[in-house]
Write a protein that holds these residues in place. Structure first.
Motif, short mmCIF file in Angstrom:
data_model
loop_
_atom_site.label_atom_id
_atom_site.label_comp_id
_atom_site.label_asym_id
_atom_site.label_seq_id
_atom_site.Cartn_x
_atom_site.Cartn_y
_atom_site.Cartn_z
N GLY A 183 18.82 6.35 15.53
CA GLY A 183 17.86 7.16 16.26
C GLY A 183 17.76 8.53 15.62
O GLY A 183 17.94 8.68 14.42
N GLY A 184 17.51 9.53 16.46
CA GLY A 184 17.36 10.89 15.96
C GLY A 184 18.57 11.74 16.23
O GLY A 184 19.67 11.24 16.48
N CYS A 185 18.36 13.05 16.22
CA CYS A 185 19.44 14.01 16.42
C CYS A 185 20.09 13.83 17.79
O CYS A 185 21.32 13.85 17.89
CB CYS A 185 18.88 15.43 16.28
N ASP A 186 19.29 13.63 18.84
CA ASP A 186 19.87 13.50 20.19
C ASP A 186 20.80 12.30 20.27
O ASP A 186 21.88 12.38 20.86
CB ASP A 186 18.76 13.35 21.24
N GLU A 187 20.38 11.18 19.66
CA GLU A 187 21.21 9.98 19.70
C GLU A 187 22.50 10.18 18.91
O GLU A 187 23.57 9.74 19.33
CB GLU A 187 20.44 8.77 19.16
N LEU A 188 22.39 10.88 17.77
CA LEU A 188 23.58 11.16 16.96
C LEU A 188 24.55 12.04 17.75
O LEU A 188 25.75 11.78 17.79
CB LEU A 188 23.17 11.86 15.66
N MET A 189 24.02 13.07 18.42
CA MET A 189 24.86 13.96 19.22
C MET A 189 25.48 13.22 20.41
O MET A 189 26.63 13.48 20.76
CB MET A 189 24.04 15.17 19.72
N SER A 190 24.72 12.29 21.00
CA SER A 190 25.26 11.50 22.12
C SER A 190 26.44 10.66 21.66
O SER A 190 27.44 10.55 22.38
CB SER A 190 24.18 10.59 22.70
N LEU A 191 26.31 10.04 20.48
CA LEU A 191 27.42 9.26 19.95
C LEU A 191 28.65 10.13 19.78
O LEU A 191 29.77 9.72 20.10
CB LEU A 191 27.05 8.63 18.59
N GLU A 192 28.43 11.34 19.28
CA GLU A 192 29.54 12.28 19.08
C GLU A 192 30.17 12.66 20.42
O GLU A 192 31.38 12.65 20.57
CB GLU A 192 29.03 13.52 18.33
N MET A 193 29.32 12.98 21.42
CA MET A 193 29.82 13.40 22.74
C MET A 193 30.60 12.27 23.41
O MET A 193 31.56 12.51 24.11
CB MET A 193 28.66 13.82 23.64
N ASP A 194 30.16 11.03 23.18
CA ASP A 194 30.81 9.87 23.79
C ASP A 194 32.04 9.42 23.00
O ASP A 194 32.68 8.44 23.38
CB ASP A 194 29.83 8.69 23.89
N GLY A 195 32.33 10.12 21.90
CA GLY A 195 33.48 9.76 21.09
C GLY A 195 33.28 8.49 20.28
O GLY A 195 34.25 7.88 19.83
N LYS A 196 32.03 8.11 20.07
CA LYS A 196 31.75 6.85 19.37
C LYS A 196 31.29 7.06 17.93
O LYS A 196 31.19 6.09 17.17
CB LYS A 196 30.67 6.06 20.12
N LEU A 197 31.02 8.31 17.54
CA LEU A 197 30.48 8.54 16.20
C LEU A 197 31.51 8.25 15.11
O LEU A 197 31.20 7.58 14.12
CB LEU A 197 29.93 9.96 16.07
N ASP A 198 32.74 8.73 15.30
CA ASP A 198 33.76 8.52 14.26
C ASP A 198 33.95 7.04 13.97
O ASP A 198 34.08 6.63 12.82
CB ASP A 198 35.09 9.15 14.70
N GLU A 199 33.93 6.25 15.04
CA GLU A 199 34.05 4.79 14.93
C GLU A 199 32.90 4.23 14.08
O GLU A 199 33.13 3.39 13.21
CB GLU A 199 33.99 4.25 16.35
N ARG A 200 31.69 4.70 14.34
CA ARG A 200 30.52 4.23 13.60
C ARG A 200 30.57 4.66 12.14
O ARG A 200 30.05 3.96 11.29
CB ARG A 200 29.23 4.81 14.21
N LEU A 201 31.17 5.82 11.88
CA LEU A 201 31.21 6.34 10.53
C LEU A 201 32.28 5.67 9.67
O LEU A 201 32.27 5.81 8.46
CB LEU A 201 31.40 7.86 10.54
N LYS A 202 33.18 4.94 10.32
CA LYS A 202 34.13 4.15 9.56
C LYS A 202 33.38 2.91 9.11
O LYS A 202 32.40 2.52 9.72
CB LYS A 202 35.32 3.76 10.44
N ALA A 203 33.85 2.31 8.06
CA ALA A 203 33.14 1.15 7.52
C ALA A 203 32.97 0.06 8.58
O ALA A 203 33.89 -0.21 9.34
CB ALA A 203 33.89 0.58 6.33
N ALA A 204 31.79 -0.48 8.63
CA ALA A 204 31.49 -1.52 9.62
C ALA A 204 32.12 -2.84 9.21
O ALA A 204 32.34 -3.10 8.06
CB ALA A 204 29.98 -1.68 9.74
#
Length: 91
Positions: free
Chosen positions: A70-91
């Motif tokens: 998505g966009g910036c808001d979705e990226l920030m939401s992933l970060e706020m929910d603690g899910k971004l780091d997980e996504r940034l690790k290899a899938a």
């Protein structure tokens, strides 16, 4: 032990877009590499972005391993929910 390969991160941006800058700043803080596509002038990359993003024409549009985040808001939401780091690790 082999290191996990980094996920492929792509972000479509416009140079004057504050949301693009904010999204890239967060990715920079995470220390991940990404490919930036500048689409201010429209053209093929802009058309590609709209097609990949399901018709969305706003920037940024962010993809991790070809999955539309998505966009910036979705990226920030992933970060706020603690899910971004997980996504940034290899899938």
């Amino acid at each position: 032990m082999m290191e996990d390969p980094m996920p492929k991160i792509e972000i479509y941006t416009k140079s004057t877009c504050p949301f693009c800058i904010r999204a890239m700043r967060l990715l920079d803080m995470k220390g991940v590499e990404y490919v930036e596509y500048e689409v201010s002038g429209g053209g093929e990359k802009k058309a590609e972005m709209v097609q990949r993003a399901g018709g969305r024409t706003t920037v940024p549009q962010i993809f991790i391993d070809d999955e539309h985040i998505g966009g910036c808001d979705e990226l920030m939401s992933l970060e706020m929910d603690g899910k971004l780091d997980e996504r940034l690790k290899a899938a």
